[in-house]
Design an enzyme around this catalytic site. Structure first.
Site, PDB file in Angstrom:
ATOM      1  N   GLY A 303       4.087  -0.694  -1.062  1.00 55.25           N
ATOM      2  CA  GLY A 303       5.518  -0.877  -0.866  1.00 55.25           C
ATOM      3  C   GLY A 303       6.144  -1.616  -2.033  1.00 55.25           C
ATOM      4  O   GLY A 303       5.753  -1.432  -3.196  1.00 55.25           O
ATOM      5  N   SER A 304       7.102  -2.489  -1.742  1.00 58.90           N
ATOM      6  CA  SER A 304       7.894  -3.135  -2.796  1.00 58.90           C
ATOM      7  C   SER A 304       7.129  -4.137  -3.648  1.00 58.90           C
ATOM      8  O   SER A 304       7.647  -4.601  -4.667  1.00 58.90           O
ATOM      9  CB  SER A 304       9.123  -3.810  -2.182  1.00 58.90           C
ATOM     10  OG  SER A 304      10.012  -2.825  -1.685  1.00 58.90           O
TER      11      SER A 304
END
Length: 584
Positions: A303-304
Protein backbone atom coordinates in the site's frame (compact mmCIF):
# COMPACT_ATOMS: atom_id res chain seq x y z
CA UNK A 1 11.56 -100.90 2.21
CA UNK A 2 11.96 -98.19 -0.44
CA UNK A 3 11.20 -94.57 0.37
CA UNK A 4 8.69 -93.23 -2.10
CA UNK A 5 9.69 -90.47 -4.49
CA UNK A 6 7.07 -88.17 -2.97
CA UNK A 7 8.57 -88.67 0.48
CA UNK A 8 12.04 -87.81 -0.80
CA UNK A 9 10.77 -84.59 -2.35
CA UNK A 10 9.04 -83.66 0.90
CA UNK A 11 12.25 -84.22 2.90
CA UNK A 12 14.30 -82.21 0.39
CA UNK A 13 11.75 -79.37 0.46
CA UNK A 14 11.79 -79.43 4.26
CA UNK A 15 15.59 -79.28 4.34
CA UNK A 16 15.63 -76.38 1.85
CA UNK A 17 13.09 -74.42 3.90
CA UNK A 18 14.99 -75.24 7.10
CA UNK A 19 18.26 -74.13 5.49
CA UNK A 20 16.67 -70.86 4.28
CA UNK A 21 15.27 -70.16 7.74
CA UNK A 22 18.68 -70.91 9.25
CA UNK A 23 20.26 -68.54 6.74
CA UNK A 24 17.72 -65.84 7.60
CA UNK A 25 18.39 -66.35 11.30
CA UNK A 26 22.14 -66.01 10.71
CA UNK A 27 21.49 -62.88 8.67
CA UNK A 28 19.51 -61.37 11.54
CA UNK A 29 21.71 -62.50 14.44
CA UNK A 30 25.21 -62.57 12.92
CA UNK A 31 25.65 -60.62 9.70
CA UNK A 32 23.32 -57.58 9.74
CA UNK A 33 22.66 -56.99 13.42
CA UNK A 34 23.47 -53.29 13.19
CA UNK A 35 22.08 -52.54 9.73
CA UNK A 36 19.09 -54.75 8.99
CA UNK A 37 16.89 -54.26 5.89
CA UNK A 38 16.67 -51.21 3.63
CA UNK A 39 15.80 -49.11 6.67
CA UNK A 40 19.21 -49.89 8.25
CA UNK A 41 17.65 -50.92 11.55
CA UNK A 42 20.04 -51.61 14.42
CA UNK A 43 18.59 -54.85 15.81
CA UNK A 44 20.79 -54.81 18.91
CA UNK A 45 19.53 -51.36 19.86
CA UNK A 46 15.93 -52.34 19.16
CA UNK A 47 16.15 -55.50 21.28
CA UNK A 48 17.57 -53.50 24.18
CA UNK A 49 14.77 -50.96 23.78
CA UNK A 50 12.16 -53.70 24.15
CA UNK A 51 13.34 -54.45 27.65
CA UNK A 52 14.32 -50.93 28.68
CA UNK A 53 12.27 -48.14 30.22
CA UNK A 54 13.79 -44.70 29.85
CA UNK A 55 13.17 -41.06 30.72
CA UNK A 56 14.59 -38.62 28.22
CA UNK A 57 16.01 -35.59 30.01
CA UNK A 58 17.55 -33.94 26.95
CA UNK A 59 17.69 -35.07 23.32
CA UNK A 60 21.18 -33.57 22.99
CA UNK A 61 20.23 -31.24 20.14
CA UNK A 62 21.87 -27.82 20.01
CA UNK A 63 19.93 -24.80 21.19
CA UNK A 64 19.38 -21.10 20.52
CA UNK A 65 20.40 -18.20 22.73
CA UNK A 66 19.46 -14.54 22.66
CA UNK A 67 22.04 -11.79 22.17
CA UNK A 68 22.79 -11.78 25.92
CA UNK A 69 23.23 -15.55 26.20
CA UNK A 70 19.76 -16.28 27.58
CA UNK A 71 18.00 -19.43 26.36
CA UNK A 72 15.39 -19.11 23.61
CA UNK A 73 14.99 -22.89 23.24
CA UNK A 74 16.02 -25.93 25.25
CA UNK A 75 15.06 -24.19 28.48
CA UNK A 76 15.40 -26.57 31.42
CA UNK A 77 13.30 -26.53 34.55
CA UNK A 78 13.18 -28.60 37.76
CA UNK A 79 11.50 -32.01 37.57
CA UNK A 80 11.16 -35.04 39.82
CA UNK A 81 11.18 -38.52 38.28
CA UNK A 82 9.57 -41.41 40.17
CA UNK A 83 9.85 -45.00 38.89
CA UNK A 84 6.82 -47.35 39.23
CA UNK A 85 8.78 -50.06 41.07
CA UNK A 86 8.80 -47.79 44.14
CA UNK A 87 5.33 -49.10 45.01
CA UNK A 88 6.86 -52.50 45.75
CA UNK A 89 9.42 -50.93 48.11
CA UNK A 90 9.39 -49.34 51.53
CA UNK A 91 10.29 -45.95 50.04
CA UNK A 92 10.35 -42.58 51.85
CA UNK A 93 6.96 -41.46 50.53
CA UNK A 94 6.30 -39.04 53.40
CA UNK A 95 9.57 -37.16 52.86
CA UNK A 96 8.98 -36.96 49.09
CA UNK A 97 5.39 -35.77 49.61
CA UNK A 98 6.53 -33.07 52.05
CA UNK A 99 9.20 -31.81 49.64
CA UNK A 100 6.69 -31.68 46.76
CA UNK A 101 3.88 -30.19 48.84
CA UNK A 102 1.58 -33.15 48.08
CA UNK A 103 -0.36 -35.54 50.28
CA UNK A 104 0.88 -39.11 50.54
CA UNK A 105 -2.41 -40.39 49.09
CA UNK A 106 -2.13 -38.13 46.01
CA UNK A 107 1.45 -39.20 45.44
CA UNK A 108 0.61 -42.89 45.89
CA UNK A 109 -2.37 -42.57 43.53
CA UNK A 110 -0.29 -40.76 40.88
CA UNK A 111 2.35 -43.49 40.96
CA UNK A 112 -0.21 -46.29 41.17
CA UNK A 113 -1.88 -45.25 37.91
CA UNK A 114 1.42 -45.14 36.03
CA UNK A 115 2.90 -47.89 33.88
CA UNK A 116 5.95 -45.81 33.06
CA UNK A 117 8.13 -43.45 35.12
CA UNK A 118 6.19 -40.45 36.45
CA UNK A 119 7.58 -36.99 35.70
CA UNK A 120 6.45 -34.18 37.99
CA UNK A 121 7.19 -30.67 36.72
CA UNK A 122 6.24 -27.12 37.66
CA UNK A 123 3.08 -27.43 35.56
CA UNK A 124 1.72 -29.83 38.21
CA UNK A 125 3.86 -28.91 41.24
CA UNK A 126 3.86 -25.11 41.35
CA UNK A 127 6.32 -24.96 44.27
CA UNK A 128 8.96 -27.11 42.57
CA UNK A 129 12.32 -25.31 42.71
CA UNK A 130 16.09 -25.79 42.69
CA UNK A 131 15.92 -26.33 46.45
CA UNK A 132 13.33 -29.08 45.91
CA UNK A 133 15.68 -30.88 43.53
CA UNK A 134 18.55 -30.66 46.03
CA UNK A 135 16.37 -32.10 48.82
CA UNK A 136 15.05 -34.92 46.59
CA UNK A 137 18.54 -35.98 45.55
CA UNK A 138 19.79 -35.82 49.16
CA UNK A 139 17.43 -38.75 49.91
CA UNK A 140 19.70 -40.92 47.71
CA UNK A 141 16.97 -43.48 47.18
CA UNK A 142 16.92 -45.56 43.96
CA UNK A 143 13.97 -44.66 41.73
CA UNK A 144 13.64 -41.07 43.03
CA UNK A 145 15.52 -38.45 41.05
CA UNK A 146 15.57 -34.67 40.86
CA UNK A 147 16.66 -33.46 37.44
CA UNK A 148 16.47 -30.47 35.09
CA UNK A 149 14.47 -31.30 32.00
CA UNK A 150 13.55 -29.54 28.79
CA UNK A 151 9.89 -28.58 28.89
CA UNK A 152 8.49 -29.47 25.47
CA UNK A 153 5.05 -28.07 26.36
CA UNK A 154 6.47 -24.61 26.97
CA UNK A 155 6.13 -22.51 23.78
CA UNK A 156 9.43 -21.09 22.59
CA UNK A 157 9.88 -17.44 21.70
CA UNK A 158 10.01 -16.40 18.02
CA UNK A 159 8.57 -19.80 17.10
CA UNK A 160 8.15 -19.09 13.37
CA UNK A 161 11.69 -17.80 12.99
CA UNK A 162 13.39 -20.34 15.29
CA UNK A 163 11.39 -23.06 13.54
CA UNK A 164 10.62 -26.68 14.36
CA UNK A 165 12.05 -30.20 14.23
CA UNK A 166 10.55 -33.52 13.25
CA UNK A 167 11.44 -37.17 12.67
CA UNK A 168 12.08 -37.97 9.00
CA UNK A 169 14.32 -41.08 8.67
CA UNK A 170 14.50 -40.90 4.86
CA UNK A 171 15.53 -37.24 4.85
CA UNK A 172 17.97 -37.84 7.71
CA UNK A 173 19.85 -40.52 5.74
CA UNK A 174 19.70 -38.45 2.54
CA UNK A 175 21.07 -35.27 4.16
CA UNK A 176 23.64 -36.97 6.36
CA UNK A 177 24.78 -40.23 4.69
CA UNK A 178 28.07 -40.12 6.62
CA UNK A 179 26.35 -39.93 10.02
CA UNK A 180 25.24 -43.56 10.29
CA UNK A 181 25.58 -43.45 14.07
CA UNK A 182 22.53 -41.17 14.31
CA UNK A 183 19.41 -43.18 15.29
CA UNK A 184 16.62 -43.03 12.70
CA UNK A 185 14.46 -41.45 15.43
CA UNK A 186 16.72 -38.37 15.49
CA UNK A 187 14.74 -35.20 14.89
CA UNK A 188 16.00 -32.80 12.24
CA UNK A 189 15.15 -29.18 11.51
CA UNK A 190 12.22 -28.76 9.15
CA UNK A 191 11.57 -25.00 9.30
CA UNK A 192 13.21 -21.76 10.42
CA UNK A 193 16.66 -21.50 11.94
CA UNK A 194 16.31 -25.11 13.09
CA UNK A 195 16.51 -26.03 9.42
CA UNK A 196 19.18 -23.61 8.19
CA UNK A 197 21.51 -24.45 11.09
CA UNK A 198 20.48 -28.13 11.33
CA UNK A 199 23.93 -29.51 10.54
CA UNK A 200 25.37 -27.69 13.55
CA UNK A 201 22.55 -28.67 15.90
CA UNK A 202 22.51 -32.44 15.40
CA UNK A 203 22.90 -34.28 18.73
CA UNK A 204 26.02 -36.20 19.70
CA UNK A 205 24.33 -38.03 22.57
CA UNK A 206 21.13 -37.65 24.56
CA UNK A 207 20.77 -37.52 28.35
CA UNK A 208 18.44 -40.02 30.00
CA UNK A 209 17.62 -42.23 32.95
CA UNK A 210 17.06 -45.89 32.07
CA UNK A 211 16.47 -49.28 33.66
CA UNK A 212 15.81 -52.81 32.36
CA UNK A 213 12.48 -54.55 32.85
CA UNK A 214 11.00 -58.01 32.29
CA UNK A 215 7.84 -58.80 30.32
CA UNK A 216 5.64 -57.60 33.20
CA UNK A 217 7.50 -54.31 33.60
CA UNK A 218 9.33 -55.31 36.78
CA UNK A 219 13.03 -54.41 37.22
CA UNK A 220 15.43 -57.04 35.86
CA UNK A 221 18.49 -56.08 37.90
CA UNK A 222 17.10 -54.82 41.18
CA UNK A 223 16.49 -51.09 41.42
CA UNK A 224 19.58 -49.99 39.54
CA UNK A 225 18.81 -46.97 37.33
CA UNK A 226 21.48 -45.86 34.88
CA UNK A 227 22.14 -42.19 34.06
CA UNK A 228 23.65 -41.58 30.61
CA UNK A 229 24.80 -38.13 29.55
CA UNK A 230 27.03 -36.29 27.10
CA UNK A 231 30.41 -35.73 28.75
CA UNK A 232 31.77 -33.55 25.91
CA UNK A 233 32.41 -29.96 27.01
CA UNK A 234 32.16 -28.67 23.42
CA UNK A 235 28.87 -30.21 22.24
CA UNK A 236 26.02 -29.67 21.63
CA UNK A 237 26.62 -26.37 19.86
CA UNK A 238 24.61 -23.23 20.50
CA UNK A 239 23.42 -20.59 18.02
CA UNK A 240 23.68 -17.14 19.56
CA UNK A 241 21.04 -15.01 17.86
CA UNK A 242 20.68 -11.22 17.69
CA UNK A 243 17.22 -11.45 19.30
CA UNK A 244 16.74 -9.69 22.63
CA UNK A 245 14.70 -12.04 24.81
CA UNK A 246 13.04 -9.20 26.76
CA UNK A 247 12.04 -7.34 23.60
CA UNK A 248 10.86 -10.51 21.85
CA UNK A 249 8.71 -11.49 24.82
CA UNK A 250 7.27 -7.97 25.07
CA UNK A 251 6.40 -7.89 21.36
CA UNK A 252 4.64 -11.25 21.54
CA UNK A 253 2.69 -10.10 24.60
CA UNK A 254 1.58 -6.91 22.83
CA UNK A 255 0.26 -8.79 19.79
CA UNK A 256 -1.55 -11.29 22.05
CA UNK A 257 -3.04 -8.58 24.26
CA UNK A 258 -4.21 -6.54 21.27
CA UNK A 259 -5.66 -9.64 19.61
CA UNK A 260 -3.88 -9.35 16.26
CA UNK A 261 -4.74 -12.65 14.55
CA UNK A 262 -2.84 -12.43 11.26
CA UNK A 263 0.28 -10.43 10.40
CA UNK A 264 3.08 -9.56 12.79
CA UNK A 265 5.89 -7.20 13.70
CA UNK A 266 9.65 -6.97 13.21
CA UNK A 267 12.12 -4.73 15.06
CA UNK A 268 15.67 -4.07 13.82
CA UNK A 269 18.72 -2.53 15.44
CA UNK A 270 19.45 0.32 13.02
CA UNK A 271 23.20 0.31 13.66
CA UNK A 272 23.72 -3.02 11.89
CA UNK A 273 20.25 -4.20 10.76
CA UNK A 274 20.20 -7.08 13.25
CA UNK A 275 16.86 -8.52 14.36
CA UNK A 276 15.90 -7.65 17.94
CA UNK A 277 12.40 -9.09 17.77
CA UNK A 278 10.23 -10.78 15.16
CA UNK A 279 6.67 -12.08 15.54
CA UNK A 280 4.33 -13.71 13.02
CA UNK A 281 0.67 -14.53 13.58
CA UNK A 282 -1.17 -16.84 13.83
CA UNK A 283 0.93 -18.79 16.35
CA UNK A 284 2.85 -21.70 14.85
CA UNK A 285 1.17 -25.07 15.33
CA UNK A 286 2.97 -27.98 13.65
CA UNK A 287 -0.33 -29.87 13.35
CA UNK A 288 -1.80 -27.05 11.23
CA UNK A 289 0.22 -26.32 8.09
CA UNK A 290 -1.47 -22.96 7.46
CA UNK A 291 -0.04 -21.54 10.70
CA UNK A 292 3.60 -22.21 9.86
CA UNK A 293 4.11 -19.41 7.32
CA UNK A 294 6.33 -16.60 8.57
CA UNK A 295 4.56 -13.51 7.25
CA UNK A 296 7.52 -11.29 8.12
CA UNK A 297 9.46 -13.05 5.33
CA UNK A 298 6.53 -13.21 2.89
CA UNK A 299 5.89 -10.61 0.14
CA UNK A 300 2.70 -8.62 0.89
CA UNK A 301 1.01 -5.65 -0.82
CA UNK A 302 2.59 -2.61 0.92
CA UNK A 303 0.00 0.00 0.00
CA UNK A 304 1.07 3.59 0.67
CA UNK A 305 4.28 2.54 2.44
CA UNK A 306 5.55 2.19 -1.13
CA UNK A 307 5.08 5.93 -1.66
CA UNK A 308 8.42 6.21 0.14
CA UNK A 309 10.04 4.78 -3.01
CA UNK A 310 8.23 7.26 -5.31
CA UNK A 311 9.15 10.12 -2.97
CA UNK A 312 12.81 9.06 -3.01
CA UNK A 313 12.86 8.87 -6.82
CA UNK A 314 11.20 12.30 -7.12
CA UNK A 315 13.71 13.85 -4.70
CA UNK A 316 16.71 12.25 -6.38
CA UNK A 317 15.52 13.42 -9.82
CA UNK A 318 14.86 16.99 -8.59
CA UNK A 319 11.20 16.80 -9.56
CA UNK A 320 9.85 18.48 -6.42
CA UNK A 321 9.95 22.27 -6.01
CA UNK A 322 9.61 23.83 -2.52
CA UNK A 323 6.54 25.84 -3.54
CA UNK A 324 4.91 23.06 -5.55
CA UNK A 325 1.40 21.95 -4.57
CA UNK A 326 -0.86 19.11 -5.65
CA UNK A 327 -4.63 18.86 -6.09
CA UNK A 328 -5.48 16.16 -3.59
CA UNK A 329 -9.18 16.35 -4.38
CA UNK A 330 -8.27 14.06 -7.28
CA UNK A 331 -7.94 10.30 -6.95
CA UNK A 332 -5.00 8.18 -8.07
CA UNK A 333 -6.12 8.38 -11.72
CA UNK A 334 -6.44 12.18 -11.67
CA UNK A 335 -10.23 12.11 -11.49
CA UNK A 336 -12.46 13.79 -8.86
CA UNK A 337 -12.87 11.46 -5.92
CA UNK A 338 -10.96 12.67 -2.86
CA UNK A 339 -11.29 15.64 -0.50
CA UNK A 340 -7.87 16.48 0.95
CA UNK A 341 -7.60 19.84 -0.83
CA UNK A 342 -4.39 21.41 -2.13
CA UNK A 343 -1.29 20.05 -0.41
CA UNK A 344 2.47 20.51 -0.55
CA UNK A 345 4.74 17.56 -1.28
CA UNK A 346 5.59 17.07 2.41
CA UNK A 347 1.96 17.30 3.50
CA UNK A 348 0.89 15.01 0.65
CA UNK A 349 3.22 12.38 2.09
CA UNK A 350 1.99 13.02 5.64
CA UNK A 351 -1.66 12.69 4.65
CA UNK A 352 -0.94 9.96 2.07
CA UNK A 353 -2.45 11.74 -0.94
CA UNK A 354 -2.64 9.24 -3.80
CA UNK A 355 -2.73 11.76 -6.64
CA UNK A 356 0.59 13.40 -5.69
CA UNK A 357 2.51 10.16 -5.98
CA UNK A 358 0.72 8.70 -8.99
CA UNK A 359 1.32 11.92 -10.94
CA UNK A 360 4.99 11.98 -9.88
CA UNK A 361 5.35 8.31 -10.82
CA UNK A 362 3.92 8.99 -14.27
CA UNK A 363 6.43 11.81 -14.85
CA UNK A 364 9.30 9.67 -13.58
CA UNK A 365 8.38 6.75 -15.84
CA UNK A 366 8.37 9.02 -18.90
CA UNK A 367 12.00 9.90 -18.15
CA UNK A 368 13.15 6.39 -17.21
CA UNK A 369 10.99 3.25 -17.35
CA UNK A 370 13.24 1.48 -14.81
CA UNK A 371 13.21 4.26 -12.22
CA UNK A 372 10.79 2.61 -9.78
CA UNK A 373 12.53 -0.77 -9.56
CA UNK A 374 15.94 0.94 -9.49
CA UNK A 375 14.93 3.06 -6.51
CA UNK A 376 13.34 0.02 -4.85
CA UNK A 377 16.70 -1.73 -5.11
CA UNK A 378 18.53 1.30 -3.69
CA UNK A 379 16.18 1.15 -0.71
CA UNK A 380 16.77 -2.61 -0.17
CA UNK A 381 13.28 -3.70 -1.25
CA UNK A 382 13.92 -6.10 -4.12
CA UNK A 383 16.76 -8.31 -2.86
CA UNK A 384 16.26 -10.71 0.00
CA UNK A 385 17.33 -8.79 3.07
CA UNK A 386 18.69 -11.67 5.15
CA UNK A 387 22.37 -12.43 5.79
CA UNK A 388 24.05 -14.45 3.06
CA UNK A 389 27.66 -15.59 2.82
CA UNK A 390 30.17 -18.42 3.07
CA UNK A 391 29.90 -20.92 5.90
CA UNK A 392 32.40 -23.77 5.62
CA UNK A 393 31.45 -25.79 2.50
CA UNK A 394 28.38 -23.64 1.73
CA UNK A 395 29.23 -20.61 -0.42
CA UNK A 396 25.76 -19.05 -0.32
CA UNK A 397 24.53 -19.94 3.17
CA UNK A 398 21.39 -18.02 4.15
CA UNK A 399 20.45 -17.55 7.79
CA UNK A 400 16.72 -17.04 7.23
CA UNK A 401 14.73 -20.03 6.01
CA UNK A 402 12.37 -19.58 3.06
CA UNK A 403 12.83 -15.80 2.89
CA UNK A 404 11.30 -14.35 -0.28
CA UNK A 405 12.30 -11.22 -2.21
CA UNK A 406 10.11 -8.29 -3.20
CA UNK A 407 8.52 -7.87 -6.63
CA UNK A 408 7.65 -4.56 -8.32
CA UNK A 409 6.38 -5.30 -11.85
CA UNK A 410 4.48 -8.38 -12.96
CA UNK A 411 4.53 -7.51 -16.65
CA UNK A 412 6.92 -5.20 -18.54
CA UNK A 413 3.98 -3.95 -20.60
CA UNK A 414 2.50 -2.37 -17.45
CA UNK A 415 5.29 0.21 -17.51
CA UNK A 416 3.53 1.99 -20.38
CA UNK A 417 -0.01 1.70 -19.00
CA UNK A 418 -1.11 4.80 -17.05
CA UNK A 419 -3.46 2.98 -14.65
CA UNK A 420 -0.89 0.25 -13.98
CA UNK A 421 1.73 2.91 -13.15
CA UNK A 422 -0.74 4.65 -10.82
CA UNK A 423 -1.58 1.42 -8.99
CA UNK A 424 2.11 0.51 -8.72
CA UNK A 425 2.94 3.95 -7.28
CA UNK A 426 0.65 3.37 -4.31
CA UNK A 427 1.88 -0.18 -3.61
CA UNK A 428 -0.85 -2.16 -5.36
CA UNK A 429 -1.05 -3.96 -8.76
CA UNK A 430 1.90 -6.44 -8.60
CA UNK A 431 3.97 -4.72 -5.90
CA UNK A 432 4.74 -7.08 -3.04
CA UNK A 433 7.51 -6.73 -0.46
CA UNK A 434 8.27 -8.48 2.82
CA UNK A 435 7.87 -6.70 6.17
CA UNK A 436 11.54 -7.52 6.82
CA UNK A 437 12.54 -5.69 3.62
CA UNK A 438 10.38 -2.71 4.61
CA UNK A 439 12.01 -2.61 8.06
CA UNK A 440 15.42 -2.73 6.38
CA UNK A 441 14.35 0.13 4.07
CA UNK A 442 13.52 2.24 7.12
CA UNK A 443 16.86 1.33 8.71
CA UNK A 444 18.63 2.24 5.44
CA UNK A 445 16.98 5.69 5.37
CA UNK A 446 17.71 6.26 9.06
CA UNK A 447 21.41 5.37 8.52
CA UNK A 448 21.76 7.93 5.75
CA UNK A 449 21.44 5.51 2.83
CA UNK A 450 23.77 2.68 3.82
CA UNK A 451 22.27 -0.72 2.91
CA UNK A 452 23.02 -3.68 5.17
CA UNK A 453 22.07 -7.35 5.22
CA UNK A 454 19.70 -8.27 8.03
CA UNK A 455 21.40 -10.57 10.52
CA UNK A 456 19.60 -12.84 12.97
CA UNK A 457 22.49 -15.11 14.05
CA UNK A 458 25.52 -13.52 15.70
CA UNK A 459 27.69 -16.59 16.12
CA UNK A 460 27.87 -20.34 16.61
CA UNK A 461 29.26 -21.25 20.03
CA UNK A 462 30.57 -24.38 21.67
CA UNK A 463 28.76 -25.66 24.75
CA UNK A 464 31.35 -23.97 26.99
CA UNK A 465 30.68 -20.57 25.43
CA UNK A 466 33.77 -20.25 23.23
CA UNK A 467 33.20 -19.14 19.64
CA UNK A 468 33.22 -21.50 16.66
CA UNK A 469 31.97 -19.08 13.96
CA UNK A 470 31.15 -15.37 13.95
CA UNK A 471 28.83 -13.84 11.35
CA UNK A 472 30.22 -10.45 10.40
CA UNK A 473 28.03 -7.48 9.54
CA UNK A 474 27.71 -7.22 5.76
CA UNK A 475 26.53 -4.54 3.35
CA UNK A 476 23.93 -5.27 0.69
CA UNK A 477 25.30 -5.07 -2.83
CA UNK A 478 24.17 -2.48 -5.35
CA UNK A 479 23.62 1.26 -5.52
CA UNK A 480 22.29 3.29 -2.59
CA UNK A 481 20.50 6.60 -2.13
CA UNK A 482 22.67 9.64 -1.47
CA UNK A 483 22.89 11.60 1.77
CA UNK A 484 20.64 14.42 0.56
CA UNK A 485 17.85 12.04 -0.50
CA UNK A 486 17.99 10.22 2.84
CA UNK A 487 17.81 13.52 4.74
CA UNK A 488 14.75 14.63 2.76
CA UNK A 489 13.09 11.27 3.33
CA UNK A 490 13.80 11.53 7.06
CA UNK A 491 12.10 14.94 7.05
CA UNK A 492 8.89 13.79 5.36
CA UNK A 493 8.75 10.56 7.39
CA UNK A 494 8.87 12.70 10.52
CA UNK A 495 6.14 14.94 9.07
CA UNK A 496 3.78 11.92 8.97
CA UNK A 497 3.78 11.96 12.78
CA UNK A 498 4.21 15.71 13.42
CA UNK A 499 1.44 16.92 11.11
CA UNK A 500 -1.95 17.48 12.81
CA UNK A 501 -3.48 15.64 9.84
CA UNK A 502 -0.68 13.08 9.41
CA UNK A 503 -1.56 9.40 9.31
CA UNK A 504 0.90 8.77 12.16
CA UNK A 505 -0.23 11.62 14.45
CA UNK A 506 -1.27 9.10 17.12
CA UNK A 507 2.41 8.56 17.92
CA UNK A 508 3.07 12.19 18.92
CA UNK A 509 2.89 11.48 22.67
CA UNK A 510 5.19 8.45 22.74
CA UNK A 511 8.34 8.60 24.91
CA UNK A 512 10.39 8.31 21.71
CA UNK A 513 9.96 10.60 18.69
CA UNK A 514 8.76 8.51 15.75
CA UNK A 515 9.16 8.87 11.98
CA UNK A 516 7.40 6.56 9.56
CA UNK A 517 4.77 5.82 6.94
CA UNK A 518 1.38 4.16 7.03
CA UNK A 519 0.01 1.86 4.36
CA UNK A 520 -3.38 0.45 3.44
CA UNK A 521 -3.50 -2.14 0.67
CA UNK A 522 -6.59 -3.68 -0.86
CA UNK A 523 -6.65 -7.48 -0.81
CA UNK A 524 -9.68 -8.16 -3.00
CA UNK A 525 -11.16 -10.21 -0.14
CA UNK A 526 -14.33 -9.88 1.93
CA UNK A 527 -14.99 -11.03 5.49
CA UNK A 528 -17.89 -13.34 6.40
CA UNK A 529 -19.82 -10.16 7.18
CA UNK A 530 -19.06 -8.87 3.65
CA UNK A 531 -16.62 -6.24 4.96
CA UNK A 532 -13.73 -5.24 2.67
CA UNK A 533 -10.42 -6.58 3.99
CA UNK A 534 -7.10 -4.73 3.87
CA UNK A 535 -3.42 -5.12 4.70
CA UNK A 536 -2.73 -2.34 7.23
CA UNK A 537 0.88 -1.23 7.79
CA UNK A 538 2.92 1.20 9.78
CA UNK A 539 6.66 1.25 9.14
CA UNK A 540 9.06 3.62 10.83
CA UNK A 541 11.99 4.22 13.14
CA UNK A 542 12.71 5.84 16.51
CA UNK A 543 13.98 7.99 18.16
CA UNK A 544 13.62 10.18 15.06
CA UNK A 545 16.48 12.52 16.01
CA UNK A 546 18.94 9.70 16.89
CA UNK A 547 17.60 6.59 15.14
CA UNK A 548 18.16 3.34 17.02
CA UNK A 549 15.23 1.06 16.15
CA UNK A 550 13.32 0.33 12.92
CA UNK A 551 9.86 -1.16 13.45
CA UNK A 552 7.24 -2.54 11.06
CA UNK A 553 3.78 -3.68 12.14
CA UNK A 554 1.38 -5.40 9.73
CA UNK A 555 -2.23 -6.40 10.35
CA UNK A 556 -3.43 -8.63 7.51
CA UNK A 557 -6.93 -9.30 6.21
CA UNK A 558 -8.61 -6.79 8.50
CA UNK A 559 -11.56 -4.44 7.99
CA UNK A 560 -10.15 -0.91 7.81
CA UNK A 561 -11.92 0.36 10.94
CA UNK A 562 -10.84 -2.67 12.99
CA UNK A 563 -7.12 -2.55 12.20
CA UNK A 564 -4.84 -2.93 15.23
CA UNK A 565 -1.69 -1.74 13.46
CA UNK A 566 -1.32 1.63 15.17
CA UNK A 567 -2.23 0.26 18.62
CA UNK A 568 0.37 -2.49 18.32
CA UNK A 569 3.05 -0.10 17.00
CA UNK A 570 2.29 2.33 19.85
CA UNK A 571 2.51 -0.35 22.55
CA UNK A 572 5.71 -1.90 21.19
CA UNK A 573 7.48 1.48 21.18
CA UNK A 574 6.38 2.00 24.80
CA UNK A 575 7.58 -1.48 25.80
CA UNK A 576 10.97 -0.95 24.13
CA UNK A 577 11.34 2.34 26.03
CA UNK A 578 10.48 0.63 29.34
CA UNK A 579 12.99 -2.16 28.69
CA UNK A 580 15.72 0.33 27.79
CA UNK A 581 15.05 2.37 30.95
CA UNK A 582 15.17 -0.76 33.14
CA UNK A 583 18.45 -1.90 31.58
CA UNK A 584 20.23 1.33 32.49
Amino acid sequence: MKISKRMKLAVIAFLIVFFLLLLRLAEIQLFFTESFSKKKINLIQESVKQRTEEVLISDGRGSFLDRNGRALTGQSEPAVVLFPFLLTQDWPIKKVADILGMSEDDLRQTLGQAKKPVILQQKKIKTLSKQSITKINSLKYPGIYGVYMENEDKPSLASHTIGSTNQDPALLRKKYPDKESLPITTEIGTTGLERTFDEFLLPEQDTKLLYHVDGKGNPLFGMDVKYTAEANTFYPLQIKTTIDQSIQKAMEEVLDEQGLKKGGAVLLDIENSSVLGIVSKPDADVSRQNTLQNYMLTPIYPGSVFKTVIAAAAIENNMVKPSQTFNCNLNLYGEPGDDKGTLSFDESFAQSCNYTFTSLAEQLMKKDSSVIEDMSEKLALTDRAGWEGKLYHETDFRQLYNEKSGVIWGDEKDKSVKKAIAQTAIGQKNVKVTPLEVANMMATIARGGEKRQVKIAEQIEYKNGTTLVTFKDQKLKGETIDKYTSQQLQKILRRVVESPSGTGRRFQDLPYTVAGKSGTAQTGKLSKEKETLYEKWFAGYFPADKPKYALVVLHMDTPGDKALTNSVFYDIVKKVHEIEINQK
